[in-house]
Design a protein around this motif. Structure first.
Motif, PDB file in Angstrom:
ATOM      1  N   ASN A  89     -10.741  -8.228 -10.789  1.00 51.05           N
ATOM      2  CA  ASN A  89     -10.799  -8.837 -12.121  1.00 51.05           C
ATOM      3  C   ASN A  89     -10.997  -7.803 -13.219  1.00 51.05           C
ATOM      4  N   GLU A  90     -11.658  -6.715 -12.880  1.00 50.29           N
ATOM      5  CA  GLU A  90     -11.942  -5.687 -13.873  1.00 50.29           C
ATOM      6  C   GLU A  90     -10.728  -4.824 -14.171  1.00 50.29           C
ATOM      7  N   ASN A  91      -9.926  -4.559 -13.152  1.00 49.46           N
ATOM      8  CA  ASN A  91      -8.840  -3.602 -13.303  1.00 49.46           C
ATOM      9  C   ASN A  91      -7.450  -4.224 -13.415  1.00 49.46           C
ATOM     10  N   ILE A  92      -7.337  -5.510 -13.188  1.00 50.78           N
ATOM     11  CA  ILE A  92      -6.030  -6.158 -13.197  1.00 50.78           C
ATOM     12  C   ILE A  92      -6.027  -7.308 -14.196  1.00 50.78           C
ATOM     13  N   ASP A  93      -5.069  -7.283 -15.086  1.00 53.67           N
ATOM     14  CA  ASP A  93      -4.984  -8.305 -16.124  1.00 53.67           C
ATOM     15  C   ASP A  93      -3.867  -9.320 -15.849  1.00 53.67           C
ATOM     16  N   GLU A  94      -2.750  -8.853 -15.297  1.00 54.21           N
ATOM     17  CA  GLU A  94      -1.585  -9.717 -15.124  1.00 54.21           C
ATOM     18  C   GLU A  94      -1.369 -10.052 -13.657  1.00 54.21           C
ATOM     19  N   LYS A  95      -1.152 -11.319 -13.373  1.00 52.00           N
ATOM     20  CA  LYS A  95      -0.897 -11.764 -12.008  1.00 52.00           C
ATOM     21  C   LYS A  95       0.583 -11.597 -11.669  1.00 52.00           C
ATOM     22  N   ILE A  96       0.851 -11.215 -10.428  1.00 47.81           N
ATOM     23  CA  ILE A  96       2.218 -11.059  -9.938  1.00 47.81           C
ATOM     24  C   ILE A  96       2.372 -11.946  -8.712  1.00 47.81           C
ATOM     25  N   THR A  97       3.215 -12.967  -8.814  1.00 43.75           N
ATOM     26  CA  THR A  97       3.302 -13.974  -7.751  1.00 43.75           C
ATOM     27  C   THR A  97       4.387 -13.660  -6.726  1.00 43.75           C
ATOM     28  N   ILE A  98       4.616 -12.382  -6.464  1.00 40.22           N
ATOM     29  CA  ILE A  98       5.630 -11.998  -5.493  1.00 40.22           C
ATOM     30  C   ILE A  98       5.270 -12.497  -4.095  1.00 40.22           C
ATOM     31  N   ASP A  99       3.986 -12.737  -3.850  1.00 41.87           N
ATOM     32  CA  ASP A  99       3.543 -13.186  -2.526  1.00 41.87           C
ATOM     33  C   ASP A  99       4.089 -14.564  -2.160  1.00 41.87           C
ATOM     34  N   ASP A 100       4.481 -15.352  -3.163  1.00 45.78           N
ATOM     35  CA  ASP A 100       5.069 -16.659  -2.875  1.00 45.78           C
ATOM     36  C   ASP A 100       6.415 -16.514  -2.162  1.00 45.78           C
ATOM     37  N   PHE A 101       7.050 -15.362  -2.343  1.00 44.09           N
ATOM     38  CA  PHE A 101       8.357 -15.113  -1.718  1.00 44.09           C
ATOM     39  C   PHE A 101       8.254 -14.126  -0.555  1.00 44.09           C
ATOM     40  N   SER A 102       7.398 -13.113  -0.706  1.00 40.40           N
ATOM     41  CA  SER A 102       7.300 -12.073   0.324  1.00 40.40           C
ATOM     42  C   SER A 102       6.757 -12.608   1.647  1.00 40.40           C
ATOM     43  N   GLN A 103       6.052 -13.743   1.603  1.00 38.07           N
ATOM     44  CA  GLN A 103       5.515 -14.302   2.847  1.00 38.07           C
ATOM     45  C   GLN A 103       6.618 -14.671   3.838  1.00 38.07           C
ATOM     46  N   TYR A 104       7.806 -14.982   3.339  1.00 33.02           N
ATOM     47  CA  TYR A 104       8.913 -15.384   4.207  1.00 33.02           C
ATOM     48  C   TYR A 104       9.856 -14.233   4.551  1.00 33.02           C
ATOM     49  N   LEU A 105       9.723 -13.109   3.868  1.00 31.40           N
ATOM     50  CA  LEU A 105      10.690 -12.020   4.010  1.00 31.40           C
ATOM     51  C   LEU A 105      10.801 -11.460   5.428  1.00 31.40           C
ATOM     52  N   PRO A 106       9.692 -11.210   6.148  1.00 30.44           N
ATOM     53  CA  PRO A 106       9.847 -10.662   7.500  1.00 30.44           C
ATOM     54  C   PRO A 106      10.645 -11.564   8.429  1.00 30.44           C
ATOM     55  N   ALA A 154       3.924  -7.761   5.150  1.00 31.19           N
ATOM     56  CA  ALA A 154       2.847  -8.716   5.426  1.00 31.19           C
ATOM     57  C   ALA A 154       1.524  -8.255   4.826  1.00 31.19           C
ATOM     58  N   VAL A 155       1.214  -6.975   4.992  1.00 26.59           N
ATOM     59  CA  VAL A 155      -0.011  -6.427   4.402  1.00 26.59           C
ATOM     60  C   VAL A 155       0.050  -6.526   2.880  1.00 26.59           C
ATOM     61  N   GLY A 156       1.226  -6.247   2.327  1.00 22.32           N
ATOM     62  CA  GLY A 156       1.385  -6.375   0.880  1.00 22.32           C
ATOM     63  C   GLY A 156       1.177  -7.801   0.412  1.00 22.32           C
ATOM     64  N   THR A 157       1.650  -8.756   1.193  1.00 19.63           N
ATOM     65  CA  THR A 157       1.444 -10.169   0.851  1.00 19.63           C
ATOM     66  C   THR A 157      -0.039 -10.502   0.816  1.00 19.63           C
ATOM     67  N   GLY A 158      -0.772 -10.045   1.821  1.00 19.68           N
ATOM     68  CA  GLY A 158      -2.219 -10.270   1.841  1.00 19.68           C
ATOM     69  C   GLY A 158      -2.910  -9.615   0.665  1.00 19.68           C
ATOM     70  N   ALA A 159      -2.473  -8.401   0.330  1.00 17.70           N
ATOM     71  CA  ALA A 159      -3.070  -7.687  -0.800  1.00 17.70           C
ATOM     72  C   ALA A 159      -2.839  -8.434  -2.112  1.00 17.70           C
ATOM     73  N   PHE A 160      -1.647  -8.999  -2.273  1.00 19.22           N
ATOM     74  CA  PHE A 160      -1.340  -9.740  -3.501  1.00 19.22           C
ATOM     75  C   PHE A 160      -2.104 -11.065  -3.572  1.00 19.22           C
ATOM     76  N   ARG A 161      -2.453 -11.644  -2.429  1.00 25.29           N
ATOM     77  CA  ARG A 161      -3.284 -12.856  -2.460  1.00 25.29           C
ATOM     78  C   ARG A 161      -4.659 -12.528  -3.037  1.00 25.29           C
ATOM     79  N   ILE A 162      -5.170 -11.336  -2.722  1.00 29.06           N
ATOM     80  CA  ILE A 162      -6.440 -10.892  -3.305  1.00 29.06           C
ATOM     81  C   ILE A 162      -6.225 -10.472  -4.753  1.00 29.06           C
ATOM     82  N   TYR A 163      -5.144  -9.766  -4.986  1.00 29.15           N
ATOM     83  CA  TYR A 163      -4.774  -9.307  -6.330  1.00 29.15           C
ATOM     84  C   TYR A 163      -4.689 -10.478  -7.304  1.00 29.15           C
TER      85      TYR A 163
END
Length: 249
Positions: free
Chosen positions: A70-87, A177-186
């Motif tokens: 929350n301190e370092n990130i201002d804008e949300k990026i919802t790429i995880d909604d799509f990257s979850q299916y990519l593999p 997959a790891v990136g998807t998890g990271a973006f869920r936290i992001y």
């Protein structure tokens, strides 16, 4: 946070690479063979997530990660909604390009469907039981992360189908997959413990799908052989005139 996720990726890749090396030395396909060592990573990940439901130390760690995000990130990026299916989609894409995986379309679709069924049932059941509040306070269904579970189920699917072609296909799936998890936290939608548990559930669901696939093929999806008749061209051997045919039962 990212050091933890990187360690997760390296651990999975190392054990999977050892599996490929062992298979190549023994020259056999054990994709559908159950092995206890394959339970190590998903068990550790799920265990970490479950312990985090009650552990004050892990809850504090979750909070620290949330505050850092929350301190370092201002804008949300919802790429995880799509990257979850990519593999998982990549498996079909590679086959479409002529790079054949381990199973044909029907068999791999049965495996993927089984994996998603197991994964979805587990994730939805745990969400309804645990009722953990999301970091952003939007709902009480944070544990475990469904996006992450979907991504890791697909990553393991990609790994199993293409590990004998190139380990880099599988590793790339796990990176996504790891990136998807990271973006869920992001995106402030999940705690680290949610993501860890989701990853473990996704991996385990696909492994189980491969283990039980031979039984499913035999008991549920066994193809019924139909009687067929193939008529051959007329023949003449100098003495006899006739027509040949072959009938299979």
């Amino acid at each position: 946070m990212f050091k933890t996720l990187l360690f997760l990726l390296l651990s999975i890749s190392t054990l999977n690479a050892q599996e490929v090396f062992t298979d190549s030395v023994q020259k056999k396909d054990n994709t559908h063979e159950f092995k206890f060592k394959q339970l190590i990573i998903p068990t550790v990940l799920i265990g970490y997530g479950v312990i985090g439901l009650e552990s004050d130390g892990l809850k504090l760690f979750n909070t620290e990660i949330k505050e850092e995000v929350n301190e370092n990130i201002d804008e949300k990026i919802t790429i995880d909604d799509f990257s979850q299916y990519l593999p998982a989609v990549s498996v079909y894409g590679l086959n479409a390009m002529g790079i054949k995986g381990k199973h044909n379309f029907k068999d791999r679709t049965i495996i993927l469907g089984t994996s998603y069924l197991l994964m979805s049932a587990t994730v939805l059941s745990l969400k309804s039981i645990t009722k953990v509040e999301r970091p952003d306070g939007s709902a009480n269904n944070s544990f475990p992360s469904g996006h992450t579970a979907t991504a890791f189920a697909g990553a393991e699917f990609l790994w199993q189908e293409y590990k004998d072609v190139s380990v880099w296909y599988g590793i790339s799936g796990y990176i996504v997959a790891v990136g998807t998890g990271a973006f869920r936290i992001y995106n402030d939608k999940h705690w680290l413990t949610d993501v860890a548990a989701g990853a473990g559930i996704g991996i385990l669901s696909t492994k189980v799908a491969y283990w039980i696939n031979p039984w499913m093929q035999e008991k549920i999806f066994k193809s019924k052989e139909k009687n067929t008749t193939s008529i051959m061209a007329p023949f003449y051997n100098g003495k006899q005139l006739g027509v040949g045919f072959v009938r299979s039962f």
